[in-house]
Design a protein around this motif. Structure first.
Motif, PDB file in Angstrom:
ATOM      1  N   PRO A 168       0.819  -1.226   0.000  1.00  0.00           N
ATOM      2  CA  PRO A 168       0.000   0.000   0.000  1.00  0.00           C
ATOM      3  C   PRO A 168       0.845   1.266   0.000  1.00  0.00           C
ATOM      4  O   PRO A 168       0.541   2.222  -0.722  1.00  0.00           O
ATOM      5  CB  PRO A 168      -0.828  -0.123   1.295  1.00  0.00           C
ATOM      6  N   GLN A 169       1.914   1.265   0.784  1.00  0.00           N
ATOM      7  CA  GLN A 169       2.794   2.450   0.814  1.00  0.00           C
ATOM      8  C   GLN A 169       3.437   2.677  -0.561  1.00  0.00           C
ATOM      9  O   GLN A 169       3.528   3.799  -1.041  1.00  0.00           O
ATOM     10  CB  GLN A 169       3.927   2.234   1.825  1.00  0.00           C
ATOM     11  N   ALA A 170       3.884   1.572  -1.161  1.00  0.00           N
ATOM     12  CA  ALA A 170       4.552   1.702  -2.465  1.00  0.00           C
ATOM     13  C   ALA A 170       3.568   2.203  -3.516  1.00  0.00           C
ATOM     14  O   ALA A 170       3.905   3.030  -4.358  1.00  0.00           O
ATOM     15  CB  ALA A 170       5.150   0.359  -2.880  1.00  0.00           C
ATOM     16  N   ARG A 171       2.310   1.698  -3.447  1.00  0.00           N
ATOM     17  CA  ARG A 171       1.305   2.154  -4.424  1.00  0.00           C
ATOM     18  C   ARG A 171       0.954   3.622  -4.195  1.00  0.00           C
ATOM     19  O   ARG A 171       0.761   4.373  -5.150  1.00  0.00           O
ATOM     20  CB  ARG A 171       0.052   1.287  -4.340  1.00  0.00           C
ATOM     21  N   ALA A 172       0.879   4.016  -2.925  1.00  0.00           N
ATOM     22  CA  ALA A 172       0.583   5.425  -2.634  1.00  0.00           C
ATOM     23  C   ALA A 172       1.724   6.293  -3.176  1.00  0.00           C
ATOM     24  O   ALA A 172       1.489   7.372  -3.736  1.00  0.00           O
ATOM     25  CB  ALA A 172       0.413   5.632  -1.134  1.00  0.00           C
ATOM     26  N   ALA A 173       2.951   5.823  -3.030  1.00  0.00           N
ATOM     27  CA  ALA A 173       4.103   6.591  -3.511  1.00  0.00           C
ATOM     28  C   ALA A 173       4.092   6.686  -5.034  1.00  0.00           C
ATOM     29  O   ALA A 173       4.366   7.743  -5.611  1.00  0.00           O
ATOM     30  CB  ALA A 173       5.399   5.943  -3.027  1.00  0.00           C
ATOM     31  N   ILE A 174       3.726   5.579  -5.678  1.00  0.00           N
ATOM     32  CA  ILE A 174       3.705   5.614  -7.150  1.00  0.00           C
ATOM     33  C   ILE A 174       2.549   6.497  -7.631  1.00  0.00           C
ATOM     34  O   ILE A 174       2.668   7.183  -8.660  1.00  0.00           O
ATOM     35  CB  ILE A 174       3.679   4.172  -7.727  1.00  0.00           C
ATOM     36  N   ASP A 175       1.454   6.533  -6.883  1.00  0.00           N
ATOM     37  CA  ASP A 175       0.335   7.428  -7.247  1.00  0.00           C
ATOM     38  C   ASP A 175       0.786   8.892  -7.202  1.00  0.00           C
ATOM     39  O   ASP A 175       0.411   9.697  -8.056  1.00  0.00           O
ATOM     40  CB  ASP A 175      -0.849   7.250  -6.285  1.00  0.00           C
ATOM     41  N   ARG A 176       1.580   9.223  -6.188  1.00  0.00           N
ATOM     42  CA  ARG A 176       2.073  10.617  -6.100  1.00  0.00           C
ATOM     43  C   ARG A 176       3.014  10.923  -7.263  1.00  0.00           C
ATOM     44  O   ARG A 176       2.974  12.000  -7.854  1.00  0.00           O
ATOM     45  CB  ARG A 176       2.803  10.842  -4.767  1.00  0.00           C
TER      46      ARG A 176
END
Ligand SMILES: O=C(O)C(=O)C[C@]1(C(=O)O)C=C[C@@H](O)C=C1
Length: 256
Positions: A168-176
């Motif tokens: 989830p953290q990695a996906r949130a980072a890629i979304d940003r």
């Protein structure tokens, strides 16, 4: 009084609170300390003399630097809070002096948030300088809040490398990162459109392979993981999408 914090999960910084979510309480001598510990998730302290009392509330303490307080006084107050048995101290630079904020973060190793008041203008600068979070006045208009969050997200994605620890953290980072990429792609398409209107022959008819090769080579310097072989098809697609957009906007000019 409650204050809002823009959620900022960038960099190695921890999210301090979620915008519009948890209630923070400002501590002043007139506040009933015992009444605070209930719904609040953190206590905001402006008066460094109150830090001991705040520490005993067993809530995270947001220690806002008074205008006249030096770096040393501010950090000493944070240490006092920890000595009182409460290590959950977040420093808050309210003036805001971004160089001092950076120094406080480096010297103390504590998270530092920047109080922007009612104005989002320093949001990006604060994030670039290393802020772990942004504090906005509860009366700040929603456009200001949105602008601060957007600037924090976009500038953070570009200047603050992240080390996510789970999916989830990695996906949130890629979304940003994708948000920043979308802004850049839109801007690039706009510029490419302007070039088509300036060239003697614009659009697909005026395509310039040598210029495209140079664009890819220059980008590869900044994107060594992808290198020229990885970037070439990406940039071909980006350039073509830009030319199509230009044709849609300026049909006569782009294909002249
Ligand atoms: O630089 C130009 O001449 C452009 O038209 C811009 C652009 C680009 O999008 O970067 C587009 C088409 C050309 O083949 C080369 C570059």
């Amino acid at each position: 009084m409650s204050v809002r914090i823009a959620d900022l999960t960038i960099g190695e910084g921890r999210p301090v609170a979620v915008l519009g979510g948890p209630l923070l309480v400002e501590l002043s001598p007139s506040v009933e300390l015992d009444a605070l510990a209930g719904p609040a998730v953190a206590v905001v302290v402006d008066d460094l003399a109150l830090v001991r009392a705040a520490a005993r509330l067993a809530l995270p303490v947001i220690l806002r630097r008074p205008r006249e307080a030096s770096l040393m006084e501010w950090l000493t107050a944070a240490d006092r809070c920890e000595a009182e048995g409460n290590p959950s101290v977040v420093l808050c630079e309210a003036v805001p002096d971004l160089a001092l904020m950076k120094a406080a973060r480096a010297e103390s190793g504590r998270p530092v948030i920047v109080d922007l008041g009612k104005d989002a203008v320093l949001a990006g600068a604060a994030v670039a300088a290393g802020a772990d979070g942004l504090l906005l006045d509860p009366d700040a208009p929603s456009e200001v809040v949105d602008a601060a969050v957007e600037d924090a997200r976009l500038i953070g994605a570009v200047v603050r490398p992240e080390a996510p620890e789970d999916l989830p953290q990695a996906r949130a980072a890629i979304d940003r990162t994708d948000a920043a990429l979308a802004v850049i792609l839109e801007r690039r398409a706009e510029l490419a459109g302007a070039i088509q209107r300036l060239k003697p022959v614009g659009g697909f008819a005026g395509r310039d392979p040598e210029r495209e090769r140079k664009v890819v080579a220059a980008m590869a310097q900044r994107a060594p993981r992808l290198g020229e072989p990885g970037l070439r098809p990406i940039m071909a697609a980006v350039i073509e999408a830009g030319l199509h957009a230009a044709e849609r906007e300026w049909p006569a000019r782009a294909s002249r």
